[in-house]
Design a protein around this motif. Structure first.
Motif, PDB file in Angstrom:
ATOM      1  N   ASP A 139       0.820  -1.167   0.132  1.00  0.00           N
ATOM      2  CA  ASP A 139       0.105   0.064  -0.128  1.00  0.00           C
ATOM      3  C   ASP A 139       0.727   1.193  -0.064  1.00  0.00           C
ATOM      4  O   ASP A 139       0.187   2.343   0.062  1.00  0.00           O
ATOM      5  N   ASP A 140       2.313   1.264  -0.041  1.00  0.00           N
ATOM      6  CA  ASP A 140       3.080   2.363   0.007  1.00  0.00           C
ATOM      7  C   ASP A 140       3.470   2.587  -1.731  1.00  0.00           C
ATOM      8  O   ASP A 140       3.775   1.653  -2.232  1.00  0.00           O
ATOM      9  N   VAL A 141       3.139   3.892  -2.133  1.00  0.00           N
ATOM     10  CA  VAL A 141       3.327   4.093  -3.705  1.00  0.00           C
ATOM     11  C   VAL A 141       4.905   4.324  -3.643  1.00  0.00           C
ATOM     12  O   VAL A 141       5.621   5.243  -3.217  1.00  0.00           O
ATOM     13  N   VAL A 142       5.692   3.365  -4.421  1.00  0.00           N
ATOM     14  CA  VAL A 142       6.859   3.498  -4.672  1.00  0.00           C
ATOM     15  C   VAL A 142       7.190   4.069  -5.847  1.00  0.00           C
ATOM     16  O   VAL A 142       8.231   5.059  -5.863  1.00  0.00           O
ATOM     17  N   VAL A 143       6.362   4.203  -6.971  1.00  0.00           N
ATOM     18  CA  VAL A 143       6.716   5.112  -8.208  1.00  0.00           C
ATOM     19  C   VAL A 143       5.202   5.540  -8.513  1.00  0.00           C
ATOM     20  O   VAL A 143       4.420   4.543  -8.497  1.00  0.00           O
ATOM     21  N   ASP A 144       5.165   6.633  -9.201  1.00  0.00           N
ATOM     22  CA  ASP A 144       3.760   7.030  -9.736  1.00  0.00           C
ATOM     23  C   ASP A 144       3.664   7.391 -11.280  1.00  0.00           C
ATOM     24  O   ASP A 144       4.874   7.293 -11.948  1.00  0.00           O
TER      25      ASP A 144
END
Length: 296
Positions: free
Chosen positions: A181-186
């Motif tokens: 649930d952590d955005v590593v790249v968008d």
């Protein structure tokens, strides 16, 4: 090691593979009761697995073969509590490499008899399809598709040829990558490839996720996001030689759940390519089954 084995082979294997199976069988039968069953279709494989009982299931083949067996067992709700072993007869044999299984048939058979079962993770996606070793999207899937065309003619050397071909015209994706649930790249950052590694290598030894361990309850997620055409070319030229980690735009994080979404992409799971899809999610099933590994 258990003394009752069910050895599953490919009925359509060539003479070289049959010679390797025969050599391994001669070793296995010194210390085990072995039944050999050949399969050439999913239905035949399902029939054989339904008769496995409590025997250790030995897969004679490569990453695709072990993938097919574990997918069949998982699909029938029969994976938990199972013990499997591997005689590596494939082209790449990447899962065997991660497990430390010798790549020569007779040595692998001796290691099997001396080894012991170890709880092993499997990765499943939202469709309940398994990944045993590694799944990757973007340039990795494209290189796998290109390499497969050369592999039929040249064997293992087809993999680096596919990577080098892809390097000449590398694709880029606009995707969001979430790990636990952590955005590593968008989507605002171009991505060259994403790999979800339960095992360390793909393509016959290219270590996409070199520290991945199929016994630790997590996957290693590699994100390559080199900016600019020269940076992408530099990354892909390093890839066949397992030096991509040296690139400054490569990150590896660990987690139990991964989601990739955005522009359509293809997925290469244990050598099987599907898609394009706009979203795919994977989760780890820790200690889903046991795999016989050589003595440490």
């Amino acid at each position: 090691m258990a003394t009752r084995l069910l050895l599953i082979t490919n009925s359509d294997a060539g003479t070289a593979d049959q010679a390797a199976v025969d050599a391994a069988l001669a070793v296995l039968r010194e210390g085990a009761e072995v039944e050999v069953r050949g399969t050439s279709s999913p239905d035949e494989l399902d029939d054989v697995l339904s008769e496995a009982g409590d025997r250790t299931i030995v897969v004679a083949g490569g990453d695709g073969s072990i993938h097919a067996v574990i997918q069949a067992l998982h699909g029938r709700g029969d994976l938990a509590g199972r013990t499997l072993a591997l005689l590596p007869l494939g082209t790449g044999n990447d899962f065997a490499r991660t497990l430390g299984v010798p790549l020569e048939a007779e040595e692998a058979a001796r290691a099997l008899l001396a080894g012991s079962p170890r709880p092993t993770d499997v990765v499943v996606d939202e469709r309940d399809q398994v990944t045993v070793n590694s799944v990757h999207v973007g340039a990795g899937a494209e290189a796998g598709r290109a390499g497969a065309r050369w592999k039929a003619r040249l064997g293992k050397v087809g993999y680096p040829i596919g990577a080098l071909q892809t390097a000449l015209n590398p694709p880029t994706l606009r995707v969001r990558v979430e790990v636990d649930d952590d955005v590593v790249v968008d989507v605002d950052q171009p991505v060259l490839m994403v790999a979800v590694g339960n095992g360390a290598s793909v393509g016959g030894g290219t270590e996409l996720t070199p520290d991945a361990d199929p016994h630790d309850g997590v996957v290693d997620v590699m994100i390559a996001a080199p900016a600019g055409s020269l940076a992408r070319l530099g990354y892909l030229l390093r890839l066949p030689f397992a030096r991509h980690e040296e690139h400054r735009d490569v990150r590896i994080v660990r987690g139990r759940a991964v989601r990739v979404s955005g522009t359509p992409f293809e997925c290469n799971s244990d050598g099987e390519i599907d898609g394009p899809v706009a979203e795919r999610a994977w989760r780890v099933l820790p200690a889903a089954y046991s795999m016989v590994v050589p003595p440490r």
